[in-house]
Design an enzyme around this catalytic site. Structure first.
Site, PDB file in Angstrom:
ATOM      1  N   LYS A  14       0.821  -1.217   0.000  1.00  0.00           N
ATOM      2  CA  LYS A  14       0.000   0.000   0.000  1.00  0.00           C
ATOM      3  C   LYS A  14       0.852   1.264   0.000  1.00  0.00           C
ATOM      4  O   LYS A  14       0.470   2.255  -0.603  1.00  0.00           O
ATOM      5  CB  LYS A  14      -0.966   0.004   1.181  1.00  0.00           C
ATOM      6  CG  LYS A  14      -2.067  -1.030   1.006  1.00  0.00           C
ATOM      7  CD  LYS A  14      -3.308  -0.728   1.794  1.00  0.00           C
ATOM      8  CE  LYS A  14      -4.405  -1.704   1.394  1.00  0.00           C
ATOM      9  NZ  LYS A  14      -5.630  -1.557   2.137  1.00  0.00           N
ATOM     10  N   LYS A  39      -4.637  -9.164  -6.471  1.00  0.00           N
ATOM     11  CA  LYS A  39      -5.846  -9.364  -5.655  1.00  0.00           C
ATOM     12  C   LYS A  39      -6.979  -8.442  -6.122  1.00  0.00           C
ATOM     13  O   LYS A  39      -6.737  -7.286  -6.456  1.00  0.00           O
ATOM     14  CB  LYS A  39      -5.489  -9.044  -4.200  1.00  0.00           C
ATOM     15  CG  LYS A  39      -6.521  -9.454  -3.184  1.00  0.00           C
ATOM     16  CD  LYS A  39      -6.102  -9.021  -1.785  1.00  0.00           C
ATOM     17  CE  LYS A  39      -6.459  -7.572  -1.557  1.00  0.00           C
ATOM     18  NZ  LYS A  39      -7.013  -7.263  -0.240  1.00  0.00           N
ATOM     19  N   LYS A  92     -10.864  -3.106  -3.611  1.00  0.00           N
ATOM     20  CA  LYS A  92     -11.731  -1.928  -3.734  1.00  0.00           C
ATOM     21  C   LYS A  92     -10.971  -0.756  -4.331  1.00  0.00           C
ATOM     22  O   LYS A  92     -11.545   0.095  -4.996  1.00  0.00           O
ATOM     23  CB  LYS A  92     -12.191  -1.459  -2.350  1.00  0.00           C
ATOM     24  CG  LYS A  92     -13.062  -2.400  -1.598  1.00  0.00           C
ATOM     25  CD  LYS A  92     -13.509  -1.699  -0.313  1.00  0.00           C
ATOM     26  CE  LYS A  92     -13.629  -2.660   0.832  1.00  0.00           C
ATOM     27  NZ  LYS A  92     -12.421  -2.712   1.677  1.00  0.00           N
TER      28      LYS A  92
END
Ligand code: AQP
Length: 332
Positions: A111, A194, A197
């Site tokens: 991230k 993956k 969202k």
């Protein structure tokens, strides 16, 4: 006694990965276990969230829980920021967890990417807050998707170190529950990434709010390879997109991948995608309609969250008192 805790971040539209990897398992587990389900809004703000969108998304995730079949009467459903003990226990755990442990977390690396220096301190400390979420309720089991396995291991390490440091068995050593055929649903555009969202391409995921036409379009456009489907699971090796679609189909049909391939082995993707679309629409259609109905009554959603927070607080309060006494924080 078993007690389940799990959460979802209100960071946007929930997708099929969140449903198959987590929420659907919760629906099944709620029958036999005391269950606490949380909309983890404090985790969401570890990256920037528009305040209006965050509140909206918190109600949407709550509606999705209920539309998926979680019973707000038997389960506790609430948003994390409504119970202050999460932040209070997280601080204690920030002082228990070691920098070296957090430095190893792959989700932070993914991230934060190349801009580690610009990432928030909260994003780095995220796993300590997650440990607090779970241990504030002394949860014994946490049903999650595979991506959360490493964070769960850190929760166990934190519990163990706290118990050792203070010489008291305050916390249980929580077990992860990673269940089903779709523990890691991958992007429809790239079978090695993956489903998420925060992926910039909406065509990478199936959202729980997508209507039948959009689901059909997304599955039709999903990346595949030129070969027909193999006859067994070994034939899925090195075919990430095929493996992903077969895994999704298996989870939706409640079969294992062998059973799916026994039926669909040799099919062209066009035929398989048609069958997958029907299955996805059949599962998500009613949920989508129920979510829309619930969202027309935000007051009812708020009442469920309010009542859930009171029930969560009733469990968390004595645990936090025990932690404060153990640590030596004076309560006068
Ligand atoms: N692709 C996935 N396959 C299976 N399970 C998944 N989960 C998430 N993605 C998949 C599981 O859903 C639960 C809630 O996840 P989350 O919202 O707390 O955060 P996340 O894992 O970071 O999910 P996203 O979609 O990737 O969100 P963003 O993009 O905001 O980071 C967890 O149990 C998770 O394992």
């Amino acid at each position: 006694m078993t007690r389940i805790f799990s959460g979802v971040q209100p960071t946007g539209n929930l997708h099929l990965g969140n449903y198959l990897g987590a929420i659907r398992n919760w629906v099944r587990l709620q029958r036999d276990h005391e269950s606490i389900f949380c909309v983890v809004d404090m985790h969401a703000v570890t990256v920037w969230q528009d305040p209006v969108e965050l509140s909206k998304s918190t109600r949407e995730v709550t509606a999705a829980f209920i539309a998926a079949g979680i019973d707000p009467e038997t389960c506790v459903i609430f948003n994390q920021s409504a119970v202050p003990g999460h932040a209070q226990l997280a601080w204690v755990f920030n002082c228990v967890a070691r920098m070296g442990w957090l430095n190893r977390m792959t989700q932070f690396k993914e991230k934060a990417g190349k801009h580690k220096e610009n990432a928030s301190v909260g994003l780095f400390a995220y796993p300590a807050l997650m440990a607090a979420d779970i241990l504030l309720y002394k949860a014994t089991h946490v049903p999650v998707g595979e991506d959360q396995k490493q964070h769960l291991e850190l929760t166990r390490d934190v519990a163990q170190k706290f118990n050792n440091d203070y010489g008291r068995e305050v916390f249980p050593i929580t077990e992860p529950l990673i269940l089903g055929e779709a523990t890691r649903v991958m992007s429809l555009r790239d079978g090695t990434k993956k489903m998420s969202k925060s992926d910039t391409s909406d065509f990478s995921r199936i959202n729980l709010t997508d209507d039948a036409d959009l689901i059909a379009q997304k599955i039709r456009k999903a990346k595949t390879d030129p070969e027909p489907l193999p006859n067994d699971v070994a034939g899925l090796e090195d075919r990430p997109e095929a493996a992903n679609l077969v895994g999704i189909y298996a989870a939706l049909a409640d079969k294992n991948r062998e059973e799916v391939l026994a039926e669909a082995g040799g099919w062209a993707f066009s035929q398989f995608k048609q069958a997958l679309t029907e299955l996805a629409v059949e599962t998500l259609g009613p949920m989508n309609a129920e979510m829309a109905r619930l969202l027309e009554h935000p007051d009812e959603i708020d009442a469920i969250l309010r009542r859930g927070a009171e029930r969560a607080q009733a469990i968390a309060g004595p645990v936090l008192d025990e932690v404060y006494d153990t640590v030596g924080f004076l309560r006068v």
